[in-house]
Design a protein around this motif. Structure first.
Motif, PDB file in Angstrom:
ATOM      1  N   LEU A 211      17.693  25.978 -19.920  1.00 14.53           N
ATOM      2  CA  LEU A 211      18.155  25.927 -18.372  1.00 14.53           C
ATOM      3  C   LEU A 211      18.133  24.630 -17.916  1.00 14.53           C
ATOM      4  O   LEU A 211      17.263  23.845 -17.999  1.00 14.53           O
ATOM      5  N   ASN A 212      19.243  24.378 -17.284  1.00 16.08           N
ATOM      6  CA  ASN A 212      19.291  23.031 -16.412  1.00 16.08           C
ATOM      7  C   ASN A 212      18.759  23.362 -15.003  1.00 16.08           C
ATOM      8  O   ASN A 212      19.211  24.214 -14.520  1.00 16.08           O
ATOM      9  N   GLY A 213      18.017  22.763 -14.762  1.00 13.40           N
ATOM     10  CA  GLY A 213      16.986  22.956 -13.519  1.00 13.40           C
ATOM     11  C   GLY A 213      17.777  22.638 -12.114  1.00 13.40           C
ATOM     12  O   GLY A 213      17.252  22.847 -11.218  1.00 13.40           O
ATOM     13  N   TRP A 214      18.847  21.842 -12.350  1.00 13.00           N
ATOM     14  CA  TRP A 214      19.644  21.417 -11.158  1.00 13.00           C
ATOM     15  C   TRP A 214      18.772  20.698  -9.996  1.00 13.00           C
ATOM     16  O   TRP A 214      18.773  20.803  -8.754  1.00 13.00           O
ATOM     17  N   GLY A 215      17.650  19.813 -10.628  1.00 18.38           N
ATOM     18  CA  GLY A 215      16.760  19.053  -9.786  1.00 18.38           C
ATOM     19  C   GLY A 215      16.045  19.930  -9.142  1.00 18.38           C
ATOM     20  O   GLY A 215      15.392  19.395  -7.967  1.00 18.38           O
ATOM     21  N   GLY A 216      15.875  21.409  -9.379  1.00 20.11           N
ATOM     22  CA  GLY A 216      15.093  22.131  -8.516  1.00 20.11           C
ATOM     23  C   GLY A 216      15.820  22.628  -7.046  1.00 20.11           C
ATOM     24  O   GLY A 216      15.045  23.240  -6.487  1.00 20.11           O
ATOM     25  N   LYS A 217      17.195  22.608  -6.918  1.00 18.72           N
ATOM     26  CA  LYS A 217      17.616  22.787  -5.764  1.00 18.72           C
ATOM     27  C   LYS A 217      17.465  24.366  -5.254  1.00 18.72           C
ATOM     28  O   LYS A 217      17.086  24.580  -4.263  1.00 18.72           O
ATOM     29  N   LEU A 218      17.254  25.121  -6.368  1.00 18.74           N
ATOM     30  CA  LEU A 218      17.190  26.397  -6.066  1.00 18.74           C
ATOM     31  C   LEU A 218      15.641  26.923  -6.499  1.00 18.74           C
ATOM     32  O   LEU A 218      15.594  28.192  -6.983  1.00 18.74           O
TER      33      LEU A 218
ATOM     34  N   LEU B  96      10.458  27.265 -23.177  1.00 25.23           N
ATOM     35  CA  LEU B  96      11.294  27.034 -22.151  1.00 25.23           C
ATOM     36  C   LEU B  96      11.737  25.544 -22.330  1.00 25.23           C
ATOM     37  O   LEU B  96      10.940  24.611 -22.249  1.00 25.23           O
ATOM     38  N   CYS B  97      13.033  25.219 -22.477  1.00 25.72           N
ATOM     39  CA  CYS B  97      13.578  24.064 -22.619  1.00 25.72           C
ATOM     40  C   CYS B  97      14.214  23.648 -21.265  1.00 25.72           C
ATOM     41  O   CYS B  97      15.263  24.363 -21.013  1.00 25.72           O
ATOM     42  N   LEU B  98      13.863  22.675 -20.439  1.00 26.42           N
ATOM     43  CA  LEU B  98      14.453  22.590 -19.242  1.00 26.42           C
ATOM     44  C   LEU B  98      15.025  21.001 -18.875  1.00 26.42           C
ATOM     45  O   LEU B  98      14.346  20.203 -19.505  1.00 26.42           O
ATOM     46  N   GLN B  99      16.133  20.993 -18.424  1.00 27.11           N
ATOM     47  CA  GLN B  99      16.747  19.851 -18.338  1.00 27.11           C
ATOM     48  C   GLN B  99      16.975  19.484 -16.856  1.00 27.11           C
ATOM     49  O   GLN B  99      16.639  20.366 -15.922  1.00 27.11           O
TER      50      GLN B  99
ATOM     51  N   ASP C 192      26.321  24.697 -21.294  1.00 24.22           N
ATOM     52  CA  ASP C 192      25.084  24.954 -21.891  1.00 24.22           C
ATOM     53  C   ASP C 192      25.138  25.787 -23.303  1.00 24.22           C
ATOM     54  O   ASP C 192      26.058  26.625 -23.462  1.00 24.22           O
ATOM     55  N   TYR C 193      24.540  25.648 -24.268  1.00 29.64           N
ATOM     56  CA  TYR C 193      24.710  26.096 -25.538  1.00 29.64           C
ATOM     57  C   TYR C 193      23.332  26.149 -26.240  1.00 29.64           C
ATOM     58  O   TYR C 193      22.367  25.564 -26.100  1.00 29.64           O
ATOM     59  N   MET C 194      23.229  27.297 -27.225  1.00 33.24           N
ATOM     60  CA  MET C 194      22.175  27.546 -28.017  1.00 33.24           C
ATOM     61  C   MET C 194      22.654  27.843 -29.585  1.00 33.24           C
ATOM     62  O   MET C 194      23.658  28.345 -29.642  1.00 33.24           O
TER      63      MET C 194
ATOM     64  N   ASP D   2      22.740  25.929 -10.724  1.00 32.48           N
ATOM     65  CA  ASP D   2      23.912  25.948 -11.114  1.00 32.48           C
ATOM     66  C   ASP D   2      24.552  26.201 -12.286  1.00 32.48           C
ATOM     67  O   ASP D   2      25.747  26.364 -12.822  1.00 32.48           O
ATOM     68  N   HIS D   3      23.597  26.455 -13.245  1.00 31.13           N
ATOM     69  CA  HIS D   3      23.763  26.709 -14.704  1.00 31.13           C
ATOM     70  C   HIS D   3      23.066  28.021 -14.894  1.00 31.13           C
ATOM     71  O   HIS D   3      22.151  28.459 -14.341  1.00 31.13           O
ATOM     72  N   CYS D   4      23.505  28.788 -15.862  1.00 32.87           N
ATOM     73  CA  CYS D   4      22.940  30.056 -15.977  1.00 32.87           C
ATOM     74  C   CYS D   4      21.902  29.825 -17.134  1.00 32.87           C
ATOM     75  O   CYS D   4      21.773  29.174 -18.014  1.00 32.87           O
ATOM     76  N   PRO D   5      20.841  30.621 -16.856  1.00 36.44           N
ATOM     77  CA  PRO D   5      19.905  30.650 -18.000  1.00 36.44           C
ATOM     78  C   PRO D   5      20.250  31.176 -19.215  1.00 36.44           C
ATOM     79  O   PRO D   5      21.144  32.340 -19.304  1.00 36.44           O
ATOM     80  N   ILE D   6      20.141  30.751 -20.502  1.00 37.68           N
ATOM     81  CA  ILE D   6      20.534  31.295 -21.828  1.00 37.68           C
ATOM     82  C   ILE D   6      19.016  31.860 -22.484  1.00 37.68           C
ATOM     83  O   ILE D   6      18.368  30.769 -22.532  1.00 37.68           O
ATOM     84  N   ILE D   7      19.053  32.983 -23.032  1.00 41.41           N
ATOM     85  CA  ILE D   7      17.819  33.472 -23.644  1.00 41.41           C
ATOM     86  C   ILE D   7      18.028  33.853 -24.930  1.00 41.41           C
ATOM     87  O   ILE D   7      19.088  34.904 -25.228  1.00 41.41           O
ATOM     88  N   LEU D   8      17.299  33.471 -25.984  1.00 49.77           N
ATOM     89  CA  LEU D   8      17.472  33.899 -27.371  1.00 49.77           C
ATOM     90  C   LEU D   8      15.957  34.430 -27.746  1.00 49.77           C
ATOM     91  O   LEU D   8      15.139  34.169 -27.602  1.00 49.77           O
ATOM     92  N   ASP D   9      16.083  35.701 -28.122  1.00 46.81           N
ATOM     93  CA  ASP D   9      15.002  36.389 -28.888  1.00 46.81           C
ATOM     94  C   ASP D   9      15.075  36.459 -30.365  1.00 46.81           C
ATOM     95  O   ASP D   9      16.096  36.703 -30.965  1.00 46.81           O
ATOM     96  N   VAL D  10      14.069  35.878 -30.850  1.00 49.52           N
ATOM     97  CA  VAL D  10      14.249  35.842 -32.788  1.00 49.52           C
ATOM     98  C   VAL D  10      12.819  36.599 -33.348  1.00 49.52           C
ATOM     99  O   VAL D  10      11.723  36.506 -32.381  1.00 49.52           O
TER     100      VAL D  10
END
Length: 266
Positions: free
Chosen positions: A6-13, A29-32, A235-237, A258-266
């Motif tokens: 997830l790109n955290g958008w500087g925490g705006k939300l 969690l990989c947070l940008q 955003d990509y995984m 303003d980015h969607c979380p992307i979630i992978l379960d392995v």
């Protein structure tokens, strides 16, 4: 194991993001786009870059660390510049953060720059410094090691086209991931790459044996209603063994950036 990018958008939300992260509780969690302002006790500061003005959660790294108390937290700064408390400049670091649930032993790490180097005095001219961080953990359920490496790709004011700088950052990201992983590991690469699906960046990673999951699973965008510009992908995984995927999702219904979380379960 659940991996979120997830790109955290500087925490705006942040009022939506923090309870969402606490409820989902990803194992990794990989947070940008994370802010760390250790000298400020303020909740909010302001980023100013010409006519680009954006509220920033002054200590988003601390906020997310508090929301995920059972995770080991890593902050990886790309630059230290100035945010503003009214007319008072506040030194603030900007970069990536990685959070790993304590039930997964961390057996390796890699951190490095994919464009330029650390910028200690000011955020710098565009395109700015960009870094990557990876962790290697042991997954007892799967009886194997897994490496996850993420970056926040270059933002070019001209757009998301291929450039020599973006090709170079893709090669560096690939090399950092390869440096971290050992033979037999399951390998994941993710982040806000700031490119389109037909980009050279993704071709370079595909040539290294990585399968890009967003378009493979038919998702049409990774940006949401808060993003008003053209272009719906950022955003990509990617994974090096698609057979290991239990599920993969791009989250549209809950908007925490303003980015969607992307979630992978392995």
């Amino acid at each position: 194991m659940k991996i979120m990018c997830l790109n955290g958008w500087g925490g705006k939300l942040h009022e939506a993001m923090l309870p969402y992260l606490a409820a989902i509780t990803p194992d990794i969690l990989c947070l940008q786009e994370v802010i760390h302002s250790p000298s400020s006790g303020k909740d909010w500061l302001t980023y100013r870059d010409g006519d680009h003005i954006l509220p920033q959660r002054a200590n988003l790294f601390r906020d997310v660390t508090t929301a995920l108390p059972n995770h080991v937290a890593f902050f990886c700064p790309a630059a230290q510049g100035v945010l503003w408390d009214g007319e008072m400049p506040i030194p603030s670091q900007w970069g990536l953060a990685t959070f790993v649930h304590r039930s997964f032993p961390i057996i390796g790490q890699v951190q490095g720059f994919v464009h330029k180097d650390y910028s200690p005095v000011g955020f710098g001219e565009h395109p700015r410094s960009r870094n990557a961080h990876g962790v290697r953990v042991w997954d007892y359920e799967a009886d194997r090691a897994l490496s996850v490496t993420h970056m926040h790709g270059l933002r070019d004011l001209a757009g998301k086209m291929d450039t020599p700088e973006r090709a170079e950052q893709a090669h560096r990201l690939r090399d950092l991931s390869s440096q971290l992983a050992e033979p037999g590991d399951l390998k994941v690469i993710c982040g806000d790459f700031n490119v389109e699906p037909n980009s050279e960046t993704l071709s370079i990673l595909a040539d290294a044996g990585m399968v890009e999951l967003v378009t493979t699973y038919g998702f049409s965008r990774t940006r949401n209603s808060h993003y008003k510009k053209p272009g719906r992908f950022a955003d990509y995984m990617l994974i090096d063994n698609q057979d290991a995927v239990r599920s993969f999702d791009v989250i549209y219904e809950t908007e925490v950036s303003d980015h969607c979380p992307i979630i992978l379960d392995v």
